[in-house]
Design a protein around this motif. Structure first.
Motif, PDB file in Angstrom:
ATOM      1  N   ILE A  29       0.828  -1.204   0.000  1.00 20.67           N
ATOM      2  CA  ILE A  29       0.000   0.000   0.000  1.00 20.67           C
ATOM      3  C   ILE A  29       0.864   1.257   0.000  1.00 20.67           C
ATOM      4  N   ARG A  32       1.951   1.869  -3.575  1.00 15.35           N
ATOM      5  CA  ARG A  32       0.861   2.379  -4.408  1.00 15.35           C
ATOM      6  C   ARG A  32       0.549   3.837  -4.071  1.00 15.35           C
ATOM      7  N   VAL A  33       0.625   4.169  -2.791  1.00 12.64           N
ATOM      8  CA  VAL A  33       0.407   5.560  -2.381  1.00 12.64           C
ATOM      9  C   VAL A  33       1.485   6.454  -2.981  1.00 12.64           C
ATOM     10  N   VAL A  36       0.950   7.189  -6.683  1.00 19.15           N
ATOM     11  CA  VAL A  36      -0.059   8.220  -6.918  1.00 19.15           C
ATOM     12  C   VAL A  36       0.508   9.599  -6.591  1.00 19.15           C
ATOM     13  N   GLN A  46      -8.421   9.385  -6.212  1.00 20.12           N
ATOM     14  CA  GLN A  46      -7.491   8.304  -6.545  1.00 20.12           C
ATOM     15  C   GLN A  46      -6.727   7.847  -5.304  1.00 20.12           C
ATOM     16  N   GLN A  49      -9.037   6.112  -2.788  1.00 21.23           N
ATOM     17  CA  GLN A  49      -9.411   4.755  -3.186  1.00 21.23           C
ATOM     18  C   GLN A  49      -8.355   3.739  -2.749  1.00 21.23           C
ATOM     19  N   ILE A  50      -7.096   4.127  -2.825  1.00 26.68           N
ATOM     20  CA  ILE A  50      -6.010   3.223  -2.433  1.00 26.68           C
ATOM     21  C   ILE A  50      -5.947   3.072  -0.915  1.00 26.68           C
ATOM     22  N   GLN A  53      -8.451   0.920   1.100  1.00 28.62           N
ATOM     23  CA  GLN A  53      -8.315  -0.538   1.114  1.00 28.62           C
ATOM     24  C   GLN A  53      -7.718  -1.039   2.431  1.00 28.62           C
TER      25      GLN A  53
END
Length: 278
Positions: A29, A32-33, A36, A46, A49-50, A53
């Protein structure tokens, strides 16, 4: 250094040179952060949304938004509003830092205890660093917080090594020596492998360098001052350092004759920040 400590140090250094040392990896995570956050066209939905989770991470970000650290005019109850209040950069650094907590765990009780203590220490220094950044520099408080959360990241592979080597595991004196000698350079090595920015990569290897030099206050200064202040009033060797002669204090504009008073005024804010991060 004991024979065992020297042997372990040599072994770990040899593994680094051969690119054989197993390094900790950023949680998915966090990766992914960061992806972005590095996109100039990224939007709050956006990022939301990550982060959404991970419900626990989402709750902690909302908690920070409602803390004295942010001083929101009205309570925030949803992640999107929290990110809007904090901003994408602040939220991203906060999320990346907090996501790392899951890395500070182990199966062996002795190592697990040490890792959790290491994380608690990181939270303490991160909280103090962001307060110092806000009041004494033009540096970004969220970056200062992240610097604090990663400043001892180099301890993780050493503790993981100890978990698989009973001789080191059962010799706390030697383990402490190896941690002390290796974690700074190893920490910067890890952050470089994670492609962190150079100003953060330098923090682990420089925060204990009392001769650290810079043209103006940097994140190494913040972590050094936060670390030294944390030992104030203790019998730790760093508590006896003459701080008025240190460049880190001078660059932050901390008056050596008044530093205790200055710090006491900020202690409550630092403690509130630490509570918000928990």
């Amino acid at each position: 250094m004991s024979n065992l400590a020297q042997q372990v140090k040599d072994d770990i250094v040899a593994q680094i040179k051969k690119d054989e040392l197993v390094l900790p990896t950023l949680p998915e995570i966090a990766l992914r952060v960061r992806e972005v956050a590095e996109d100039a066209n990224a939007t709050i939905p956006q990022l939301s949304q990550i982060i959404a989770q991970d419900p626990a991470l989402s709750a902690r970000i909302i908690k920070v938004t409602n803390s004295p650290l942010i001083r929101a005019n009205s309570p925030v109850t949803d992640l999107g509003t929290a990110i809007s209040r904090l901003g994408i950069d602040f939220t991203s650094n906060l999320a990346i830092g907090l996501a790392m907590e899951q890395m500070f765990q182990a199966t062996h009780d002795i190592i697990d205890k040490r890792m959790r203590e290491c994380w608690a220490r990181a939270m303490e220094i991160a909280s103090s660093a962001q307060v110092l950044a806000r009041h004494f520099t033009k540096l970004q408080p969220d970056q200062a917080m992240l610097a604090g959360l990663v400043h001892q990241i180099g301890m993780l592979p050493i503790l993981a090594y100890a978990e698989n080597h009973s001789d080191l595991l059962n010799d706390s004196f030697s383990l402490d020596l190896v941690l002390e000698k290796l974690h700074p350079s190893l920490g910067s090595y890890i952050l470089r492998s994670w492609e962190f920015s150079p100003d953060l990569v330098n923090v682990p290897k420089e925060y204990l360098n009392l001769q650290h030099q810079a043209d103006s206050a940097d994140y190494c200064d913040l972590i050094q001052v936060a670390t030294l202040q944390s030992y104030d009033g203790s019998d730790h060797p760093l508590a006896r350092i003459k701080r008025s002669e240190l460049g880190s204090y001078q660059r932050l504009g901390l008056d050596a004759d008044d530093e205790v008073t200055q710090w006491q005024e900020l202690t409550e804010e630092a403690e509130a920040t630490q509570n918000a991060l928990r």
